[in-house]
Design an enzyme around this catalytic site. Structure first.
Site, PDB file in Angstrom:
ATOM      1  N   ASP A  11      -7.436 -18.490 -23.579  1.00  0.00           N
ATOM      2  CA  ASP A  11      -7.092 -19.888 -23.271  1.00  0.00           C
ATOM      3  C   ASP A  11      -8.396 -20.696 -23.166  1.00  0.00           C
ATOM      4  O   ASP A  11      -9.300 -20.499 -23.939  1.00  0.00           O
ATOM      5  CB  ASP A  11      -6.241 -19.983 -22.005  1.00  0.00           C
ATOM      6  CG  ASP A  11      -4.827 -19.416 -22.220  1.00  0.00           C
ATOM      7  OD1 ASP A  11      -4.368 -19.396 -23.371  1.00  0.00           O
ATOM      8  OD2 ASP A  11      -4.200 -18.993 -21.238  1.00  0.00           O
TER       9      ASP A  11
ATOM     10  N   HIS B 138      -6.702 -24.667 -35.329  1.00  0.00           N
ATOM     11  CA  HIS B 138      -5.258 -24.564 -35.142  1.00  0.00           C
ATOM     12  C   HIS B 138      -4.589 -25.820 -35.690  1.00  0.00           C
ATOM     13  O   HIS B 138      -5.176 -26.903 -35.686  1.00  0.00           O
ATOM     14  CB  HIS B 138      -4.958 -24.408 -33.647  1.00  0.00           C
ATOM     15  CG  HIS B 138      -3.698 -23.641 -33.367  1.00  0.00           C
ATOM     16  ND1 HIS B 138      -2.923 -23.069 -34.348  1.00  0.00           N
ATOM     17  CD2 HIS B 138      -3.071 -23.343 -32.194  1.00  0.00           C
ATOM     18  CE1 HIS B 138      -1.883 -22.461 -33.795  1.00  0.00           C
ATOM     19  NE2 HIS B 138      -1.943 -22.605 -32.498  1.00  0.00           N
TER      20      HIS B 138
ATOM     21  N   ASP C  77      -6.968 -13.755 -26.453  1.00  0.00           N
ATOM     22  CA  ASP C  77      -6.746 -15.195 -26.318  1.00  0.00           C
ATOM     23  C   ASP C  77      -7.096 -15.575 -24.872  1.00  0.00           C
ATOM     24  O   ASP C  77      -6.314 -15.355 -23.958  1.00  0.00           O
ATOM     25  CB  ASP C  77      -5.275 -15.472 -26.620  1.00  0.00           C
ATOM     26  CG  ASP C  77      -4.888 -16.920 -26.398  1.00  0.00           C
ATOM     27  OD1 ASP C  77      -5.765 -17.740 -26.099  1.00  0.00           O
ATOM     28  OD2 ASP C  77      -3.679 -17.209 -26.536  1.00  0.00           O
TER      29      ASP C  77
ATOM     30  N   LYS D 146      -3.837 -25.249 -19.000  1.00  0.00           N
ATOM     31  CA  LYS D 146      -3.472 -25.578 -20.374  1.00  0.00           C
ATOM     32  C   LYS D 146      -1.954 -25.639 -20.522  1.00  0.00           C
ATOM     33  O   LYS D 146      -1.211 -25.242 -19.614  1.00  0.00           O
ATOM     34  CB  LYS D 146      -4.074 -24.559 -21.355  1.00  0.00           C
ATOM     35  CG  LYS D 146      -3.648 -23.115 -21.168  1.00  0.00           C
ATOM     36  CD  LYS D 146      -2.423 -22.650 -21.916  1.00  0.00           C
ATOM     37  CE  LYS D 146      -2.360 -22.939 -23.365  1.00  0.00           C
ATOM     38  NZ  LYS D 146      -2.946 -21.872 -24.220  1.00  0.00           N
TER      39      LYS D 146
ATOM     40  N   GLU E 269     -10.409 -21.861 -26.148  1.00  0.00           N
ATOM     41  CA  GLU E 269      -9.949 -23.121 -26.752  1.00  0.00           C
ATOM     42  C   GLU E 269     -10.436 -24.307 -25.926  1.00  0.00           C
ATOM     43  O   GLU E 269     -10.594 -24.204 -24.703  1.00  0.00           O
ATOM     44  CB  GLU E 269      -8.407 -23.120 -26.830  1.00  0.00           C
ATOM     45  CG  GLU E 269      -7.745 -23.137 -25.466  1.00  0.00           C
ATOM     46  CD  GLU E 269      -6.255 -22.784 -25.487  1.00  0.00           C
ATOM     47  OE1 GLU E 269      -5.821 -21.974 -26.341  1.00  0.00           O
ATOM     48  OE2 GLU E 269      -5.530 -23.296 -24.611  1.00  0.00           O
TER      49      GLU E 269
ATOM     50  N   SER F 271      -2.174 -12.090 -27.301  1.00  0.00           N
ATOM     51  CA  SER F 271      -1.725 -13.489 -27.281  1.00  0.00           C
ATOM     52  C   SER F 271      -1.404 -13.969 -25.876  1.00  0.00           C
ATOM     53  O   SER F 271      -0.635 -13.328 -25.154  1.00  0.00           O
ATOM     54  CB  SER F 271      -0.465 -13.590 -28.157  1.00  0.00           C
ATOM     55  OG  SER F 271       0.333 -14.681 -27.768  1.00  0.00           O
ATOM     56  N   GLY F 272      -1.955 -15.115 -25.513  1.00  0.00           N
ATOM     57  CA  GLY F 272      -1.638 -15.696 -24.205  1.00  0.00           C
ATOM     58  C   GLY F 272      -0.169 -16.044 -24.087  1.00  0.00           C
ATOM     59  O   GLY F 272       0.467 -15.766 -23.066  1.00  0.00           O
ATOM     60  N   LEU F 273       0.365 -16.650 -25.138  1.00  0.00           N
ATOM     61  CA  LEU F 273       1.792 -17.008 -25.123  1.00  0.00           C
ATOM     62  C   LEU F 273       2.659 -15.771 -24.967  1.00  0.00           C
ATOM     63  O   LEU F 273       3.582 -15.740 -24.134  1.00  0.00           O
ATOM     64  CB  LEU F 273       2.158 -17.739 -26.431  1.00  0.00           C
ATOM     65  CG  LEU F 273       3.656 -17.948 -26.670  1.00  0.00           C
ATOM     66  CD1 LEU F 273       4.258 -18.867 -25.617  1.00  0.00           C
ATOM     67  CD2 LEU F 273       3.906 -18.500 -28.077  1.00  0.00           C
TER      68      LEU F 273
ATOM     69  N   ARG G  82     -12.114 -22.054 -30.360  1.00  0.00           N
ATOM     70  CA  ARG G  82     -10.870 -22.587 -30.939  1.00  0.00           C
ATOM     71  C   ARG G  82     -10.798 -24.094 -30.746  1.00  0.00           C
ATOM     72  O   ARG G  82     -10.949 -24.595 -29.626  1.00  0.00           O
ATOM     73  CB  ARG G  82      -9.688 -21.897 -30.272  1.00  0.00           C
ATOM     74  CG  ARG G  82      -8.357 -22.588 -30.502  1.00  0.00           C
ATOM     75  CD  ARG G  82      -7.254 -21.685 -30.066  1.00  0.00           C
ATOM     76  NE  ARG G  82      -6.019 -22.387 -29.839  1.00  0.00           N
ATOM     77  CZ  ARG G  82      -4.891 -21.798 -29.426  1.00  0.00           C
ATOM     78  NH1 ARG G  82      -4.880 -20.491 -29.228  1.00  0.00           N
ATOM     79  NH2 ARG G  82      -3.810 -22.490 -29.221  1.00  0.00           N
TER      80      ARG G  82
ATOM     81  N   ASP H  80       3.478 -20.424 -20.869  1.00  0.00           N
ATOM     82  CA  ASP H  80       2.110 -20.397 -21.401  1.00  0.00           C
ATOM     83  C   ASP H  80       1.382 -21.648 -20.921  1.00  0.00           C
ATOM     84  O   ASP H  80       1.070 -22.553 -21.686  1.00  0.00           O
ATOM     85  CB  ASP H  80       2.171 -20.332 -22.933  1.00  0.00           C
ATOM     86  CG  ASP H  80       0.795 -20.161 -23.563  1.00  0.00           C
ATOM     87  OD1 ASP H  80      -0.141 -19.733 -22.859  1.00  0.00           O
ATOM     88  OD2 ASP H  80       0.664 -20.473 -24.763  1.00  0.00           O
TER      89      ASP H  80
ATOM     90  N   ASN I  16       0.880 -24.726 -23.794  1.00  0.00           N
ATOM     91  CA  ASN I  16       0.948 -24.195 -25.157  1.00  0.00           C
ATOM     92  C   ASN I  16       0.836 -25.327 -26.180  1.00  0.00           C
ATOM     93  O   ASN I  16       1.444 -26.394 -26.009  1.00  0.00           O
ATOM     94  CB  ASN I  16       2.255 -23.417 -25.370  1.00  0.00           C
ATOM     95  CG  ASN I  16       2.308 -22.807 -26.763  1.00  0.00           C
ATOM     96  OD1 ASN I  16       2.824 -23.412 -27.695  1.00  0.00           O
ATOM     97  ND2 ASN I  16       1.745 -21.633 -26.910  1.00  0.00           N
ATOM     98  N   SER I  17       0.093 -25.070 -27.221  1.00  0.00           N
ATOM     99  CA  SER I  17      -0.238 -26.109 -28.212  1.00  0.00           C
ATOM    100  C   SER I  17       0.985 -26.753 -28.850  1.00  0.00           C
ATOM    101  O   SER I  17       0.915 -27.891 -29.313  1.00  0.00           O
ATOM    102  CB  SER I  17      -1.087 -25.499 -29.326  1.00  0.00           C
ATOM    103  OG  SER I  17      -2.211 -24.887 -28.804  1.00  0.00           O
TER     104      SER I  17
HETATM  105  C1  SPV Z   1      -1.165 -17.592 -28.508  1.00  0.00           C
HETATM  106  O1  SPV Z   1      -0.704 -16.695 -29.225  1.00  0.00           O
HETATM  107  O2  SPV Z   1      -1.058 -17.614 -27.285  1.00  0.00           O
HETATM  108  C2  SPV Z   1      -1.846 -18.724 -29.119  1.00  0.00           C
HETATM  109  C3  SPV Z   1      -1.403 -19.208 -30.393  1.00  0.00           C
HETATM  110  O3  SPV Z   1      -2.718 -19.273 -28.490  1.00  0.00           O
HETATM  111  S1  SPV Z   1      -0.346 -20.518 -30.084  1.00  0.00           S
HETATM  112  O4  SPV Z   1       0.738 -20.087 -29.255  1.00  0.00           O
HETATM  113  O5  SPV Z   1       0.064 -20.902 -31.411  1.00  0.00           O
HETATM  114  O6  SPV Z   1      -1.091 -21.594 -29.454  1.00  0.00           O
HETATM  115 MG    MG Z   2      -2.604 -18.962 -26.505  1.00  0.00          MG
END
Ligand code: SPV
Ligand code: MG
Length: 285
Positions: free
Chosen positions: A79, A180, A77, A112, A106, A38-40, A149, A50, A114-115
């Site tokens: 990104d 997502h 991930d 980026k 994505e 996971s990027g986050l 994504r 993130d 975080n979403s």
């Molecule tokens: C991550 O786990 O980094 C994701 C999922 O991309 S989210 O944080 O929900 O965007």
């Molecule tokens: Mg991510």
């Protein structure tokens, strides 16, 4: 192995988040068959936001530890690919070198965010992002599973935009679509899945709609569920509690029964294997 998990419709698959070698090893012991780098979670564990604050090389170094600490397939991930088509294909090549099994890209813009932070993030131009996907596909071919994504729903751009993008990304060579959502119910995701009609396998990330039982996904064309950040958040909560308690009590006796024993640490990372190898390989003088 990742292709079998993500691209087969026979059984719902699960990928567990990992952000370092330790969380990867723990997920493997729990029985997970694949991991989500996971990027986050990786950014957070490094003390970054993130928001592409960690460089792509810092990121792939962590991925390498995740890959090496288990024999599990890792979906990374990626990104938005850290830039344009060229950055994305460089990232994919490096990830292949480091043993990743797949990369999710994505349709966000660099850098980026975080979403779940802020509203209505700008989306990448659909043709430009399709070019990023094609560049990755042309570079790593079938060596990496390529997951495209879509951030259209999460960015408030609507279902038609999401479906249009899914078709464009399928045309560009994606192996699966990750859709997502930030809503607290799974309705939006389920509408996408029925409109999409399974042209490619669908991957979901139920971070916000966590109350929906996975049985709701088993009867649909969803192939894979990602538990995206739960080890990182569990570690954060546990570390915070232990630090607060040790600070307040000026001692560790209170926390001792609730933390991993050293024997558990040694067992998880197989120190006994080292002792056996020493007996075999270490020449005594
Ligand atoms: C991550 O786990 O980094 C994701 C999922 O991309 S989210 O944080 O929900 O965007
Ligand atoms: Mg991510």
């Amino acid at each position: 192995m990742l292709r079998a998990l993500v691209c087969s419709n026979s059984e719902l698959s699960f990928l567990m988040e990992a952000h370092d070698g330790l969380s990867a090893a723990i997920a493997k012991r729990a029985g997970f068959k694949g991991l989500w780098a996971s990027g986050l979670s990786i950014a957070t564990s490094l003390g970054y936001r993130d928001a592409n604050e960690a460089s792509w090389s810092q990121f792939v170094d962590v991925v390498e530890r995740i890959v090496d600490s288990t024999a599990l397939p890792v979906l990374v991930d990626g990104d938005g690919g850290f830039g344009n088509f060229n950055n994305a294909r460089l990232l994919a090549r490096k990830l292949r070198q480091r043993g990743a099994a797949g990369v999710a890209l994505e349709d966000s813009c660099f850098p980026k965010m975080n979403s779940f932070v802020g509203e209505r993030h700008p989306l990448a131009d659909v043709n430009e992002f399709s070019g990023r996907l094609r560049a990755v596909k042309d570079t790593v071919g079938e060596d990496l599973v390529l997951v495209a994504r879509i951030e259209a729903l999460i960015g408030g751009h609507g279902m038609d935009e999401a479906i249009l993008r899914a078709h464009a990304y399928a045309d560009a060579g994606a192996d699966a679509i990750l859709i997502h959502s930030r809503t607290s119910s799974a309705d939006e995701i389920l509408s996408f899945v029925s409109a999409w009609q399974n042209r490619l396998p669908v991957v979901i990330v139920p971070t916000k709609y966590f109350r929906t039982p996975v049985s709701a996904y088993r009867d649909t064309d969803i192939s894979t569920v990602i538990w995206a950040n739960h080890s990182m958040r569990a570690a954060m909560a546990a570390m915070r509690q232990v630090c607060n308690e040790i600070m307040a009590e000026e001692g560790v006796a209170g926390v001792e029964p609730r933390i991993a024993t050293l024997d558990e640490v040694f067992a998880l990372l197989e120190y006994d294997e080292l002792a056996r190898s020493e007996a075999r390989y270490l020449v005594s003088r």
